[in-house]
Design an enzyme around this catalytic site. Structure first.
Site, PDB file in Angstrom:
ATOM      1  N   ASP A 182       4.700   3.913   8.099  1.00 10.24           N
ATOM      2  CA  ASP A 182       4.018   3.139   9.140  1.00 10.24           C
ATOM      3  C   ASP A 182       4.943   2.984  10.344  1.00 10.24           C
ATOM      4  O   ASP A 182       6.132   2.686  10.196  1.00 10.24           O
ATOM      5  CB  ASP A 182       3.627   1.771   8.600  1.00 10.24           C
ATOM      6  CG  ASP A 182       2.530   1.856   7.552  1.00 10.24           C
ATOM      7  OD1 ASP A 182       2.118   2.978   7.227  1.00 10.24           O
ATOM      8  OD2 ASP A 182       2.094   0.797   7.067  1.00 10.24           O
TER       9      ASP A 182
ATOM     10  N   ASP B 262       0.818  -1.221   0.000  1.00  7.74           N
ATOM     11  CA  ASP B 262       0.000   0.000   0.000  1.00  7.74           C
ATOM     12  C   ASP B 262       0.843   1.259   0.000  1.00  7.74           C
ATOM     13  O   ASP B 262       0.301   2.368  -0.028  1.00  7.74           O
ATOM     14  CB  ASP B 262      -0.976   0.004   1.188  1.00  7.74           C
ATOM     15  CG  ASP B 262      -0.301  -0.126   2.537  1.00  7.74           C
ATOM     16  OD1 ASP B 262       0.796  -0.714   2.610  1.00  7.74           O
ATOM     17  OD2 ASP B 262      -0.876   0.339   3.543  1.00  7.74           O
ATOM     18  N   HIS B 263       2.155   1.096  -0.027  1.00 12.31           N
ATOM     19  CA  HIS B 263       3.056   2.246  -0.117  1.00 12.31           C
ATOM     20  C   HIS B 263       3.948   2.189  -1.363  1.00 12.31           C
ATOM     21  O   HIS B 263       4.692   3.132  -1.617  1.00 12.31           O
ATOM     22  CB  HIS B 263       3.938   2.326   1.133  1.00 12.31           C
ATOM     23  CG  HIS B 263       3.164   2.585   2.381  1.00 12.31           C
ATOM     24  ND1 HIS B 263       3.114   3.818   2.992  1.00 12.31           N
ATOM     25  CD2 HIS B 263       2.386   1.770   3.120  1.00 12.31           C
ATOM     26  CE1 HIS B 263       2.343   3.756   4.068  1.00 12.31           C
ATOM     27  NE2 HIS B 263       1.888   2.511   4.164  1.00 12.31           N
TER      28      HIS B 263
ATOM     29  N   HIS C 211      -3.406   7.659   6.963  1.00 12.64           N
ATOM     30  CA  HIS C 211      -3.275   6.190   6.978  1.00 12.64           C
ATOM     31  C   HIS C 211      -4.352   5.557   7.859  1.00 12.64           C
ATOM     32  O   HIS C 211      -4.077   4.804   8.767  1.00 12.64           O
ATOM     33  CB  HIS C 211      -1.871   5.797   7.459  1.00 12.64           C
ATOM     34  CG  HIS C 211      -1.486   4.388   7.101  1.00 12.64           C
ATOM     35  ND1 HIS C 211      -1.686   3.331   7.949  1.00 12.64           N
ATOM     36  CD2 HIS C 211      -0.909   3.879   5.992  1.00 12.64           C
ATOM     37  CE1 HIS C 211      -1.236   2.217   7.394  1.00 12.64           C
ATOM     38  NE2 HIS C 211      -0.769   2.524   6.189  1.00 12.64           N
TER      39      HIS C 211
END
Length: 362
Positions: free
Chosen positions: A254, A64-65, A312
């Site tokens: 994250d 997701d990054h 996020h």
């Protein structure tokens, strides 16, 4: 300077949010932090011109990054050729060990050639810093010796001795730092430090000496002496105020522990920190390497930031602009929890395509 959020969701895109991608735009160009799936679509929906994109920073290699990066690099081929000069651009990409291999293999297996050059600079991770379960995946993070046809050899960047920080880049305008975050894979935060800006010029002083607006104003502001029509010398200190502090923007990947960022995040003007789940899910956050709103607020208070932006978000929390139904939760809950830990501080919940200006310091 301004920051535009292309995606603010965790894990996967949804009808209301894309996944991680954040634009930092300044007079020096456009920089992208993270490139999750669909980032190039969000980029086209924004007011950002893709042709100005010159640096990309990947916080970590979770999909997701990073899943949007190969596609974006291919799409940029049409934006990176100067139609007047035929000049081809070069883009610099920064990220954790393994990023070079990921891009190279993706482009090679898809037979993708670019109209520009790219360079990958990898942040090296000590063997002792890999997650405990990493060996079960048997990964090799080292790229083969043969470069992609459009690739230029990048740097391997090691942590500064005696610190937790990485010095990535420096020019006349910015210094860029990184530091590790605690997550399930190597993850980093990036700190963009603008250098002190020239003081404000007082045009009334120059007009009084018979100097009209024009190139001489710029010359004086750049630190050079100029001559007035009567032959007297005017020095910069005669009409230009003292230098103004540069701005600081910090964007984190994250994290369940951001403490290594403290040396490069103090008194930042804008801090982007994840807040994946509400405070009551702290145990799950820690297990998965994420933060609660309280953890984000506490870090913001510790580094004395001026503006904390949460991002996020788990799919269970709808944007504040979304009309929630019974049983649904809004990110307003996360904002309230972060505010308790960051009392009196400026706080925003990021939404896709939101732009936040970071004005120059007076």
């Amino acid at each position: 300077m301004e920051v535009t959020f292309l995606g603010t969701a965790s894990a996967h895109p949804s009808p209301s949010r894309g996944v991680s991608g954040t634009i930092l735009r300044s007079d020096q160009g456009v920089w992208l932090v993270d490139c999750g799936e669909g980032t190039q679509i969000q980029l086209m929906r924004s007011k950002v011109k893709p042709g100005r994109l010159c640096k990309i920073f990947i916080t970590h290699l979770h999909g997701d990054h990073s899943f949007g990066l190969p596609g974006l690099l291919c799409t940029l081929s049409s934006a990176y050729v100067d139609p007047e000069e035929g000049r081809r651009r070069t883009i610099d990409i920064y990220g954790p060990q393994g990023l070079r291999k990921y891009i190279r293999v993706s482009l090679e297996l898809s037979r993708s050639e670019l109209t520009y050059s790219y360079t990958v600079h990898e942040l090296r991770v000590a063997d002792t810093e890999w997650p405990a379960d990493w060996e079960s995946w048997h990964p090799s993070h080292n790229a083969e010796e043969t470069l992609h046809p459009n690739e230029q050899q990048g740097r391997d960047i090691s942590v500064n001795e005696g610190t937790s920080t990485y010095h990535l880049f420096e020019d006349d305008h910015f210094t860029i730092w990184a530091a590790p975050l605690r997550h399930r894979v190597p993850s980093f935060g990036y700190a963009f430090h603008e250098k002190p800006q020239p003081g404000r010029l007082d045009p009334s002083i120059l007009r009084a000496k018979g100097i009209p607006p024009g190139p001489l104003y710029a010359k004086l502001k750049s630190g050079q002496d100029i001559q007035a029509p009567d032959g007297t010398t005017i020095r910069p200190e005669d009409a230009v105020g003292p230098p103004r502090p540069g701005r600081k923007i910090v964007i984190l990947g994250d994290t369940s522990d951001s403490s290594c960022m403290i040396p490069v995040a103090m008194e930042t003007d804008l801090l982007v920190h994840e807040a994946t789940l509400a405070n009551e899910h702290q145990a799950l956050c820690l297990e998965r390497g994420h933060s609660t709103p309280a953890m984000a607020g506490e870090f913001a208070a510790k580094v004395k930031c001026k503006h904390l932006v949460l991002s996020h978000f788990s799919q269970r929390y709808y944007p504040t602009s979304h009309e929630t139904k019974e049983g649904e939760e809004s990110v307003q809950k996360l904002l309230d929890q972060a505010q308790t830990a960051f009392p009196g501080g400026k706080l925003t919940a990021a939404e896709d395509l939101m732009t936040i200006p970071v004005p120059a310091i007076s």
